[in-house]
Design a protein around this motif. Structure first.
Motif, PDB file in Angstrom:
ATOM      1  N   HIS A   4    -122.986  29.520  50.665  1.00 50.22           N
ATOM      2  CA  HIS A   4    -124.059  29.121  49.757  1.00 50.22           C
ATOM      3  C   HIS A   4    -123.463  28.812  48.388  1.00 50.22           C
ATOM      4  O   HIS A   4    -122.745  29.639  47.829  1.00 50.22           O
ATOM      5  CB  HIS A   4    -125.085  30.244  49.618  1.00 50.22           C
ATOM      6  N   THR A   5    -123.783  27.629  47.869  1.00 48.68           N
ATOM      7  CA  THR A   5    -123.300  27.204  46.560  1.00 48.68           C
ATOM      8  C   THR A   5    -124.494  26.952  45.643  1.00 48.68           C
ATOM      9  O   THR A   5    -125.469  26.314  46.046  1.00 48.68           O
ATOM     10  CB  THR A   5    -122.445  25.926  46.686  1.00 48.68           C
ATOM     11  N   PHE A   6    -124.410  27.479  44.440  1.00 48.39           N
ATOM     12  CA  PHE A   6    -125.447  27.288  43.422  1.00 48.39           C
ATOM     13  C   PHE A   6    -124.826  27.648  42.087  1.00 48.39           C
ATOM     14  O   PHE A   6    -123.655  28.009  42.012  1.00 48.39           O
ATOM     15  CB  PHE A   6    -126.701  28.133  43.728  1.00 48.39           C
ATOM     16  N   THR A   7    -125.607  27.553  41.013  1.00 46.90           N
ATOM     17  CA  THR A   7    -125.090  27.832  39.670  1.00 46.90           C
ATOM     18  C   THR A   7    -125.687  29.136  39.155  1.00 46.90           C
ATOM     19  O   THR A   7    -126.889  29.368  39.285  1.00 46.90           O
ATOM     20  CB  THR A   7    -125.433  26.667  38.714  1.00 46.90           C
ATOM     21  N   VAL A   8    -124.829  29.979  38.576  1.00 48.00           N
ATOM     22  CA  VAL A   8    -125.267  31.234  37.949  1.00 48.00           C
ATOM     23  C   VAL A   8    -124.732  31.262  36.524  1.00 48.00           C
ATOM     24  O   VAL A   8    -123.517  31.176  36.318  1.00 48.00           O
ATOM     25  CB  VAL A   8    -124.766  32.473  38.724  1.00 48.00           C
ATOM     26  N   ASN A   9    -125.648  31.338  35.577  1.00 47.75           N
ATOM     27  CA  ASN A   9    -125.271  31.405  34.160  1.00 47.75           C
ATOM     28  C   ASN A   9    -124.295  30.303  33.768  1.00 47.75           C
ATOM     29  O   ASN A   9    -123.319  30.531  33.056  1.00 47.75           O
ATOM     30  CB  ASN A   9    -124.726  32.791  33.807  1.00 47.75           C
ATOM     31  N   GLY A  10    -124.572  29.099  34.275  1.00 45.34           N
ATOM     32  CA  GLY A  10    -123.777  27.934  33.926  1.00 45.34           C
ATOM     33  C   GLY A  10    -122.522  27.726  34.732  1.00 45.34           C
ATOM     34  O   GLY A  10    -121.807  26.747  34.515  1.00 45.34           O
ATOM     35  N   GLU A  11    -122.233  28.610  35.671  1.00 41.99           N
ATOM     36  CA  GLU A  11    -121.018  28.503  36.468  1.00 41.99           C
ATOM     37  C   GLU A  11    -121.368  28.275  37.930  1.00 41.99           C
ATOM     38  O   GLU A  11    -122.148  29.026  38.525  1.00 41.99           O
ATOM     39  CB  GLU A  11    -120.191  29.790  36.326  1.00 41.99           C
ATOM     40  N   LYS A  12    -120.769  27.261  38.527  1.00 41.45           N
ATOM     41  CA  LYS A  12    -120.976  26.971  39.942  1.00 41.45           C
ATOM     42  C   LYS A  12    -120.278  28.059  40.758  1.00 41.45           C
ATOM     43  O   LYS A  12    -119.119  28.393  40.498  1.00 41.45           O
ATOM     44  CB  LYS A  12    -120.402  25.604  40.288  1.00 41.45           C
ATOM     45  N   VAL A  13    -121.002  28.662  41.701  1.00 35.52           N
ATOM     46  CA  VAL A  13    -120.444  29.715  42.541  1.00 35.52           C
ATOM     47  C   VAL A  13    -120.693  29.387  44.009  1.00 35.52           C
ATOM     48  O   VAL A  13    -121.646  28.679  44.344  1.00 35.52           O
ATOM     49  CB  VAL A  13    -121.054  31.104  42.218  1.00 35.52           C
ATOM     50  N   THR A  14    -119.829  29.913  44.861  1.00 30.35           N
ATOM     51  CA  THR A  14    -120.004  29.805  46.306  1.00 30.35           C
ATOM     52  C   THR A  14    -119.796  31.186  46.898  1.00 30.35           C
ATOM     53  O   THR A  14    -118.823  31.874  46.555  1.00 30.35           O
ATOM     54  CB  THR A  14    -119.000  28.810  46.917  1.00 30.35           C
ATOM     55  N   VAL A  15    -120.731  31.605  47.738  1.00 30.63           N
ATOM     56  CA  VAL A  15    -120.627  32.898  48.405  1.00 30.63           C
ATOM     57  C   VAL A  15    -120.791  32.703  49.904  1.00 30.63           C
ATOM     58  O   VAL A  15    -121.522  31.817  50.352  1.00 30.63           O
ATOM     59  CB  VAL A  15    -121.686  33.900  47.886  1.00 30.63           C
ATOM     60  N   ASP A  16    -120.086  33.511  50.650  1.00 33.54           N
ATOM     61  CA  ASP A  16    -120.223  33.526  52.104  1.00 33.54           C
ATOM     62  C   ASP A  16    -121.018  34.759  52.473  1.00 33.54           C
ATOM     63  O   ASP A  16    -120.514  35.893  52.360  1.00 33.54           O
ATOM     64  CB  ASP A  16    -118.842  33.553  52.771  1.00 33.54           C
ATOM     65  N   VAL A  17    -122.267  34.544  52.880  1.00 40.89           N
ATOM     66  CA  VAL A  17    -123.165  35.653  53.164  1.00 40.89           C
ATOM     67  C   VAL A  17    -124.292  35.138  54.065  1.00 40.89           C
ATOM     68  O   VAL A  17    -124.623  33.948  54.034  1.00 40.89           O
ATOM     69  CB  VAL A  17    -123.712  36.273  51.846  1.00 40.89           C
ATOM     70  N   GLU A  18    -124.857  36.013  54.850  1.00 40.61           N
ATOM     71  CA  GLU A  18    -125.961  35.627  55.731  1.00 40.61           C
ATOM     72  C   GLU A  18    -127.146  35.114  54.918  1.00 40.61           C
ATOM     73  O   GLU A  18    -127.391  35.560  53.795  1.00 40.61           O
ATOM     74  CB  GLU A  18    -126.396  36.814  56.594  1.00 40.61           C
ATOM     75  N   ASP A  19    -127.901  34.197  55.497  1.00 36.11           N
ATOM     76  CA  ASP A  19    -129.033  33.554  54.817  1.00 36.11           C
ATOM     77  C   ASP A  19    -130.109  34.532  54.358  1.00 36.11           C
ATOM     78  O   ASP A  19    -130.806  34.269  53.381  1.00 36.11           O
ATOM     79  CB  ASP A  19    -129.699  32.525  55.736  1.00 36.11           C
ATOM     80  N   ASP A  20    -130.271  35.654  55.062  1.00 32.62           N
ATOM     81  CA  ASP A  20    -131.379  36.570  54.750  1.00 32.62           C
ATOM     82  C   ASP A  20    -131.054  37.618  53.682  1.00 32.62           C
ATOM     83  O   ASP A  20    -131.912  38.410  53.304  1.00 32.62           O
ATOM     84  CB  ASP A  20    -131.900  37.252  56.012  1.00 32.62           C
ATOM     85  N   VAL A  21    -129.832  37.603  53.166  1.00 34.03           N
ATOM     86  CA  VAL A  21    -129.462  38.539  52.102  1.00 34.03           C
ATOM     87  C   VAL A  21    -130.196  38.117  50.828  1.00 34.03           C
ATOM     88  O   VAL A  21    -130.219  36.941  50.458  1.00 34.03           O
ATOM     89  CB  VAL A  21    -127.938  38.572  51.877  1.00 34.03           C
ATOM     90  N   ARG A  22    -130.806  39.076  50.159  1.00 29.12           N
ATOM     91  CA  ARG A  22    -131.577  38.775  48.947  1.00 29.12           C
ATOM     92  C   ARG A  22    -130.653  38.371  47.805  1.00 29.12           C
ATOM     93  O   ARG A  22    -129.543  38.897  47.649  1.00 29.12           O
ATOM     94  CB  ARG A  22    -132.429  39.972  48.521  1.00 29.12           C
ATOM     95  N   VAL A  23    -131.127  37.446  46.986  1.00 32.78           N
ATOM     96  CA  VAL A  23    -130.343  36.931  45.867  1.00 32.78           C
ATOM     97  C   VAL A  23    -129.903  38.059  44.937  1.00 32.78           C
ATOM     98  O   VAL A  23    -128.795  38.030  44.399  1.00 32.78           O
ATOM     99  CB  VAL A  23    -131.139  35.846  45.097  1.00 32.78           C
ATOM    100  N   LEU A  24    -130.742  39.085  44.769  1.00 35.07           N
ATOM    101  CA  LEU A  24    -130.360  40.199  43.897  1.00 35.07           C
ATOM    102  C   LEU A  24    -129.044  40.828  44.348  1.00 35.07           C
ATOM    103  O   LEU A  24    -128.186  41.132  43.516  1.00 35.07           O
ATOM    104  CB  LEU A  24    -131.461  41.263  43.863  1.00 35.07           C
ATOM    105  N   TRP A  25    -128.877  41.012  45.646  1.00 37.13           N
ATOM    106  CA  TRP A  25    -127.649  41.637  46.156  1.00 37.13           C
ATOM    107  C   TRP A  25    -126.468  40.690  46.047  1.00 37.13           C
ATOM    108  O   TRP A  25    -125.341  41.128  45.822  1.00 37.13           O
ATOM    109  CB  TRP A  25    -127.843  42.133  47.580  1.00 37.13           C
ATOM    110  N   VAL A  26    -126.714  39.394  46.173  1.00 40.20           N
ATOM    111  CA  VAL A  26    -125.642  38.418  45.969  1.00 40.20           C
ATOM    112  C   VAL A  26    -125.172  38.488  44.516  1.00 40.20           C
ATOM    113  O   VAL A  26    -123.971  38.565  44.240  1.00 40.20           O
ATOM    114  CB  VAL A  26    -126.121  36.991  46.337  1.00 40.20           C
ATOM    115  N   LEU A  27    -126.136  38.489  43.590  1.00 47.42           N
ATOM    116  CA  LEU A  27    -125.781  38.566  42.171  1.00 47.42           C
ATOM    117  C   LEU A  27    -125.012  39.844  41.860  1.00 47.42           C
ATOM    118  O   LEU A  27    -123.920  39.805  41.281  1.00 47.42           O
ATOM    119  CB  LEU A  27    -127.039  38.500  41.301  1.00 47.42           C
TER     120      LEU A  27
END
Length: 156
Positions: A4-27
């Motif tokens: 999953h690739t998206f931007t956090v606080n102005g920085e493009k990030v990519t994480v490898d994680v299951e689709d159902d993991v909540r964004v809070l835990w990704v952050l």
């Protein structure tokens, strides 16, 4: 594992994680962005309030699979400009809002969203508008929170 690739606080990030993991835990767990707090996990307390594409959302209730590459997430860590605090952060300090401080990042992010929405709709930050904020403060500093929002709105 999905990527999953998206931007956090102005920085493009990519994480490898299951689709159902909540964004809070990704952050918090994968990216080390700890401003958004875990309170309830069911979109009730709103301690995790952040912004997605400029609007408030609660990452505890959104699966990362719902986030697209064009989405921009902003947390409390992303609102200051260098050493200069966001006007709402400064209002929190000036009005001595925090006691324990746990809910404050979510409160501030909700307040910024409220002020922007009211401005776009031509409304003032009055008691009716302030009643729209549903973030919970266990210390009960609601009167100081309301005063800080009014002060912060004057400087936004």
């Amino acid at each position: 594992m999905p990527s999953h690739t998206f931007t956090v606080n102005g920085e493009k990030v990519t994480v490898d994680v299951e689709d159902d993991v909540r964004v809070l835990w990704v952050l918090r767990d994968l990216l080390g962005v700890t401003g958004p707090k875990y309170g309830c996990g069911i979109n009730v307390c709103k301690a995790c309030t952040s912004h997605i594409n400029g609007k408030a959302f609660n990452p505890c209730s959104v699966p990362v699979g719902a986030i697209s590459e064009s989405d921009e997430i902003t947390t409390i860590e992303g609102i200051a400009k260098g050493e200069e605090l966001h006007p709402m952060q400064q209002a929190w300090i000036d009005n001595d809002v925090a006691q324990c401080g746990y809910c404050q990042p979510g409160q501030i992010m909700a307040a910024i969203d409220l002020v922007k929405r009211c401005a776009a709709e031509g409304r003032s930050i009055d008691d009716e508008a302030l009643d729209e904020i549903r973030n919970i403060c266990r210390c009960g500093t609601y009167n100081r929170i309301r005063e800080a929002i009014k002060a912060g709105a004057d400087n936004m």
